[in-house]
Design a protein around this motif. Structure first.
Motif, PDB file in Angstrom:
ATOM      1  N   GLU A  55    -117.865  39.465 -24.621  1.00 14.71           N
ATOM      2  CA  GLU A  55    -118.856  38.349 -24.011  1.00 14.71           C
ATOM      3  C   GLU A  55    -118.428  37.741 -22.665  1.00 14.71           C
ATOM      4  O   GLU A  55    -118.752  37.009 -21.822  1.00 14.71           O
ATOM      5  CB  GLU A  55    -119.194  37.475 -24.886  1.00 14.71           C
ATOM      6  N   HIS A  56    -116.993  37.976 -22.339  1.00 11.63           N
ATOM      7  CA  HIS A  56    -116.279  37.444 -21.303  1.00 11.63           C
ATOM      8  C   HIS A  56    -116.812  37.949 -19.977  1.00 11.63           C
ATOM      9  O   HIS A  56    -117.341  39.300 -19.815  1.00 11.63           O
ATOM     10  CB  HIS A  56    -114.953  38.178 -21.352  1.00 11.63           C
ATOM     11  N   LYS A  57    -117.310  37.082 -19.004  1.00 13.41           N
ATOM     12  CA  LYS A  57    -117.879  37.444 -17.566  1.00 13.41           C
ATOM     13  C   LYS A  57    -116.773  37.774 -16.703  1.00 13.41           C
ATOM     14  O   LYS A  57    -115.916  37.243 -16.553  1.00 13.41           O
ATOM     15  CB  LYS A  57    -118.713  36.318 -17.441  1.00 13.41           C
ATOM     16  N   GLY A  77    -119.795  29.960 -10.575  1.00 10.28           N
ATOM     17  CA  GLY A  77    -119.426  29.434 -12.036  1.00 10.28           C
ATOM     18  C   GLY A  77    -119.372  30.855 -12.981  1.00 10.28           C
ATOM     19  O   GLY A  77    -120.245  31.713 -12.798  1.00 10.28           O
ATOM     20  N   PRO A  78    -119.032  30.168 -14.161  1.00  7.25           N
ATOM     21  CA  PRO A  78    -119.113  31.417 -15.199  1.00  7.25           C
ATOM     22  C   PRO A  78    -120.580  31.929 -15.688  1.00  7.25           C
ATOM     23  O   PRO A  78    -120.848  32.879 -16.354  1.00  7.25           O
ATOM     24  CB  PRO A  78    -118.193  30.868 -16.381  1.00  7.25           C
ATOM     25  N   ASN A  79    -121.395  30.819 -15.313  1.00 10.50           N
ATOM     26  CA  ASN A  79    -122.818  30.965 -15.717  1.00 10.50           C
ATOM     27  C   ASN A  79    -123.682  31.888 -14.637  1.00 10.50           C
ATOM     28  O   ASN A  79    -124.765  32.024 -14.698  1.00 10.50           O
ATOM     29  CB  ASN A  79    -123.481  29.750 -16.004  1.00 10.50           C
ATOM     30  N   ASP A  80    -122.870  32.230 -13.358  1.00  7.51           N
ATOM     31  CA  ASP A  80    -123.659  33.013 -12.504  1.00  7.51           C
ATOM     32  C   ASP A  80    -124.091  34.314 -13.185  1.00  7.51           C
ATOM     33  O   ASP A  80    -123.718  35.250 -13.693  1.00  7.51           O
ATOM     34  CB  ASP A  80    -122.611  33.524 -11.719  1.00  7.51           C
ATOM     35  N   PRO A  81    -125.721  34.684 -13.046  1.00  8.12           N
ATOM     36  CA  PRO A  81    -126.283  35.432 -13.585  1.00  8.12           C
ATOM     37  C   PRO A  81    -126.273  36.751 -13.042  1.00  8.12           C
ATOM     38  O   PRO A  81    -126.235  37.662 -13.729  1.00  8.12           O
ATOM     39  CB  PRO A  81    -127.803  35.072 -13.342  1.00  8.12           C
ATOM     40  N   THR A 139    -120.852  40.986 -18.349  1.00  7.76           N
ATOM     41  CA  THR A 139    -119.832  40.933 -19.420  1.00  7.76           C
ATOM     42  C   THR A 139    -118.950  42.390 -19.490  1.00  7.76           C
ATOM     43  O   THR A 139    -119.178  43.206 -18.908  1.00  7.76           O
ATOM     44  CB  THR A 139    -120.472  40.873 -20.809  1.00  7.76           C
TER      45      THR A 139
END
Length: 341
Positions: free
Chosen positions: A259-261, A268-272, A276
């Motif tokens: 699941e690591h981006k 940020g890590p939530n950049d769509p 993964t």
């Protein structure tokens, strides 16, 4: 006469070290852009003649402009794993622009195969490792050879990853098993020890290399070809097995979770837009499933490579014999940083 200066971005990484060594030992002044001059590879390179360091980051314009000052040649390899597709495209283009501004004579972009249009941009083939580099390659390829010559140097998984990501599993019966989700496909392997020669050839032969997309490889391999090479080179019993993708993830125990981006330096890590590990390696293996016997998506001109580098490594067996390959060895660098660095 002043020796030419070559800037190596990614110079302390897997590709960069042999390139720095080759150029430094053939009369070039070599400058390496790095964040950390205390790393083990930086210390190793500092012992070579004609090597200096420019402290800075690939995502800093001031650092890049300082590193490019007075440079004649540049080799640029960005870390796809750290940047992600979006950032690699932006910085791949921006670094090229800064090289032009700085008066660089010849620019070498370290790429991977660009097969995207051929698949109609099918998202199931989408891999962080390939897409950023490939799109920058396509952009560069549309440019003229003035005011700056350019060459694309495409690599592939490294032979050295047979000590890491592609290491065989030893069964209870003592048989070494190369287990990959490739179906009937395969892939070329690149020998890192040959990288420096190819880069020096590009610089020294601009009449041929300018505008060239030079795709490197030793030979196309499958699990069975790797098993045969291991047995012939070492006498160890070996076999090749095609497995499912999920089984491959169960087999390998390295680095971050599925699941690591992958990326990004500016988002940020939530950049769509980030992928993964599971998504990226799904596309990675699928492209090799569609590369059969040096046909399909990933192809190499081995006759051309023979001409350019008559003493190149030509087979996995040859490499295993040369390095005294130990199938039980684990190299943590090739496990946690599996792609081009």
């Amino acid at each position: 006469m002043t020796s030419p200066t070559a800037l190596i971005i990614g110079g302390t990484g897997a590709q960069g070290v042999p390139i720095v060594e080759e150029l430094a030992n053939h009369g070039f002044q070599v400058r390496v852009l790095t964040r950390d001059v205390t790393s083990s590879n930086a210390k190793k390179l500092s012992e070579l003649p004609n090597v200096t360091f420019s402290l800075g980051a690939v995502d800093s314009v001031p650092d890049l402009k300082r590193a490019f000052h007075g440079v004649d040649y540049a080799f640029v390899n960005l870390n796809s794993w750290a940047l992600g597709i979006k950032d690699e495209i932006f910085w791949g283009i921006r670094i090229f622009e800064i090289a032009v501004q700085s008066g660089v004579q010849h620019y070498i972009w370290s790429s991977l195969d660009n097969f995207f249009l051929e698949t109609k941009y099918d998202d199931s083939f989408r891999s962080v490792h390939y897409y950023g580099k490939g799109h920058v390659e396509q952009w560069i390829s549309a440019l003229p050879q003035s005011p700056m010559r350019w060459t694309i140097l495409a690599t592939s998984p490294y032979l050295e990853q047979l000590w890491g990501l592609m290491r065989p599993t030893k069964g209870e019966n003592g048989v070494y098993d190369f287990r990959f989700p490739v179906n009937d496909g395969g892939f070329p392997l690149t020998c890192l020890d040959d990288m420096g020669y190819y880069v020096r050839w590009i610089i020294e032969h601009p009449e041929r290399s300018a505008g060239m997309n030079l795709k490197l490889g030793v030979e196309h391999v499958t699990p069975n070809i790797l098993a045969k090479a291991l047995t012939e080179a070492t006498g160890l019993p070996a076999k090749g097995t095609n497995i499912e993708l999920d089984q491959w993830f169960e087999d390998v125990s390295w680095g971050p979770s599925r699941e690591h981006k992958m990326g990004s330096t500016t988002a940020g890590p939530n950049d769509p837009t980030l992928h993964t590990v599971y998504e990226s390696f799904s596309g990675w293996w699928k492209m090799y499933q569609h590369s059969i016997n040096n046909t399909g998506l990933i192809k190499r001109d081995y006759a051309l490579l023979d001409e350019i580098h008559p003493h190149r490594t030509r087979s996995v067996k040859e490499w295993m014999q040369k390095v005294h390959y130990d199938a039980d060895k684990l190299d943590i660098v090739t496990v946690t940083a599996p792609m081009a660095l």
